[in-house]
Enzyme design. Structure first.
Site, mmCIF file in Angstrom:
data_model
loop_
_atom_site.group_PDB
_atom_site.id
_atom_site.type_symbol
_atom_site.label_atom_id
_atom_site.label_comp_id
_atom_site.label_asym_id
_atom_site.label_seq_id
_atom_site.Cartn_x
_atom_site.Cartn_y
_atom_site.Cartn_z
ATOM 1 N N TYR A 190 -11.198 2.864 0.993
ATOM 2 C CA TYR A 190 -10.175 2.858 2.030
ATOM 3 C C TYR A 190 -9.952 4.272 2.542
ATOM 4 O O TYR A 190 -9.846 5.212 1.754
ATOM 5 C CB TYR A 190 -8.849 2.339 1.495
ATOM 6 N N HIS A 218 -7.220 2.502 6.790
ATOM 7 C CA HIS A 218 -5.958 2.075 6.190
ATOM 8 C C HIS A 218 -4.802 3.023 6.460
ATOM 9 O O HIS A 218 -3.642 2.685 6.222
ATOM 10 C CB HIS A 218 -6.169 1.918 4.672
ATOM 11 N N HIS A 233 6.951 -1.153 -0.870
ATOM 12 C CA HIS A 233 5.599 -0.857 -0.425
ATOM 13 C C HIS A 233 5.392 0.644 -0.216
ATOM 14 O O HIS A 233 4.303 1.091 0.114
ATOM 15 C CB HIS A 233 5.334 -1.624 0.881
ATOM 16 N N ARG A 261 -6.599 -1.485 13.578
ATOM 17 C CA ARG A 261 -7.768 -2.070 12.929
ATOM 18 C C ARG A 261 -7.740 -3.591 12.957
ATOM 19 O O ARG A 261 -8.767 -4.244 13.138
ATOM 20 C CB ARG A 261 -7.856 -1.610 11.469
ATOM 21 N N ARG A 263 0.939 -9.264 -3.679
ATOM 22 C CA ARG A 263 0.256 -10.555 -3.620
ATOM 23 C C ARG A 263 -1.069 -10.571 -4.383
ATOM 24 O O ARG A 263 -1.938 -9.745 -4.149
ATOM 25 C CB ARG A 263 0.030 -10.931 -2.150
ATOM 26 N N ARG A 322 -0.271 -1.393 -6.115
ATOM 27 C CA ARG A 322 -1.542 -1.889 -6.642
ATOM 28 C C ARG A 322 -2.248 -0.706 -7.299
ATOM 29 O O ARG A 322 -2.558 0.277 -6.625
ATOM 30 C CB ARG A 322 -2.417 -2.466 -5.528
#
Length: 457
Positions: free
Chosen positions: A222, A346, A189, A318, A159, A129
């Protein structure tokens, strides 16, 4: 890419998978369920706002400003120069970056410098992303136009970012970048960037590995950790990783990097078992881990086994946690806390005491089935002594929070951590922010020394 484009078209008229609603008219709800062919288990009732993101519009109003957090600036890392490339620094030691307390500018500068450096031969990276109007995309395009080999693995299956990623991929290809459109059946990822540079009579490689995406905008919100390094074994593993995902070679044995779905889970389970084997009542083992979610059954069972062997397990989760802590005879040595504050937590950090020879890892992967079994992920060690100490301190800080922390009880309910009487208030994110602010202020006060070299004639 053509299959993904078809899916994006079909998504607009595809069947519904769930409906979220508040206590509205039962007539309307039943009507929608009938027309959308939804069953009772497909309907989720909530008492609060269905789409809290609409509240973001309040930020631009006077009332929104009153309800916002006080401003926290981010700081440029003291270890990195702002006006020259990082090559010489990284030859000497690794550099840790902690956003958003520290600025994300060094990552952008690292890629930009590589794009403009005449001695850089190649840039390889993964993109999951990236955000709109990304300076990273611009730098990669410029590098390709400057004649460098640029290879980018763009994950189309991110997504709700699929359409944007397809657009980036086309734009990069038009600029001369070699684009790899992910792997069949596996979502990529991992967050990794490698630069190959000609220096003297050799080719030196530099790498950047991260727990979060290459996205300058989310890097302001983040909390993530990343590492700049030229460590030979790590960059050698990085080379093998890119050779594998681009189809140039089969999987080779990596010395430092753990890669899902091939070796990462196996290494995690082996390190948990090692902690069990080396633990005794006088010197109990210790596992500390921070991640977004914990759902992997094998990992959870291994942690239960570790608890029963007397290993102390401290988890900062988290989000979703399917492990139940504090159950006598099963998980009484496991503590689970969660911190929700102004920044979204994150980063993934894994610490294993290893009988006095501790090991510390950062990763793009949570301990979930999707991450460990169905995605390409990377776990990388923190080998530099100063970086190790820094990450260890960050991890410990999260377990000291008594302000924004909650603990998971044995009945599955999250409870606020109660501050004891006369106990000092500890807010993890504020502690970290103040630490980086002090470091930046100290660096600004330190005078720069210019050295002049004099030679005899």
């Amino acid at each position: 890419i053509h299959e993904m484009e078809k899916i994006l078209v079909q998504r607009k008229s595809s069947f519904a998978v769930r409906m979220t609603c508040n206590s509205t008219s039962q007539t309307i709800m039943k009507f929608l369920m009938e027309k959308l062919e939804l069953k009772d288990e497909d309907v989720y009732l909530v008492e609060d706002l269905i789409d809290p993101s609409v509240l973001m519009e309040l930020r631009n109003t006077d009332e929104g400003a009153k309800m916002s957090f006080p401003e926290w600036k981010n700081f440029y890392p003291a270890d990195l120069p702002q006006d020259e490339p990082y090559w010489d620094i990284l030859k000497q030691h690794d550099v840790l970056l902690h956003v958003p307390y520290e600025s994300y500018d060094p990552v952008i500068k690292f890629i930009s410098d590589a794009a403009d450096d005449k001695d850089v031969l190649a840039i390889k990276m993964t993109l999951y992303r990236t955000g709109r109007d990304s300076p990273i995309i611009s730098a990669l395009e410029r590098a390709a136009r400057n004649g460098k080999q640029v290879i980018v693995l763009v994950e189309l299956k991110a997504r709700f970012d699929e359409e944007r990623n397809i657009a980036w991929a086309n734009e990069l290809e038009n600029a001369g970048v070699t684009v790899i459109y992910g792997l069949v059946n596996l979502k990529v990822h991992a967050k990794i960037l490698m630069v190959m540079r000609r220096e003297s009579d050799t080719i030196r490689r530099y790498a950047h590995l991260a727990t979060g995406n290459y996205n300058p905008k989310t890097a302001r919100l983040y909390s993530d950790l990343s590492l700049f390094t030229s460590n030979y074994e790590i960059v050698n593993d990085a080379t093998q990783f890119f050779n594998l995902v681009t189809g140039y070679s089969t999987l080779q044995n990596m010395k430092q990097l753990g890669m899902a779905p091939v070796t990462l889970k196996t290494r995690l389970l082996a390190m948990i078992q090692r902690e069990i084997d080396r633990s005794d009542p006088e010197h109990p083992g210790l596992i500390m881990a921070k991640m977004n979610s914990l759902t992997h059954q094998e990992v959870i069972e291994a942690l239960y086994k570790a608890s029963q062997a007397g290993v102390q397990v401290m988890l900062n989760i988290r989000g979703i946690c399917m492990l139940v802590p504090g159950v006598k005879g099963l998980s009484e040595n496991i503590k689970v806390v969660s911190i929700v504050d102004r920044y979204l937590e994150h980063s993934r950090i894994f610490y294993f005491q290893n009988s006095g020879s501790p090991e510390l890892y950062l990763s793009s992967a949570d301990w979930m089935s999707r991450n460990l079994d169905r995605r390409i992920e990377l776990m990388f060690p923190v080998l530099d002594r100063n970086a190790f100490k820094e990450v260890q301190g960050i991890l410990s800080t999260y377990f000291e929070d008594n302000t924004n922390a909650q603990y998971l009880s044995e009945n599955g309910i999250w409870q606020p951590v109660e501050r004891k009487k006369d106990e000092k208030e500890m807010r993890a994110q504020e502690i970290l922010y103040k630490k980086y602010r002090r470091r930046a202020e100290s660096s600004a006060k330190t005078p720069k020394i210019d050295f002049e070299v004099r030679r005899k004639n």
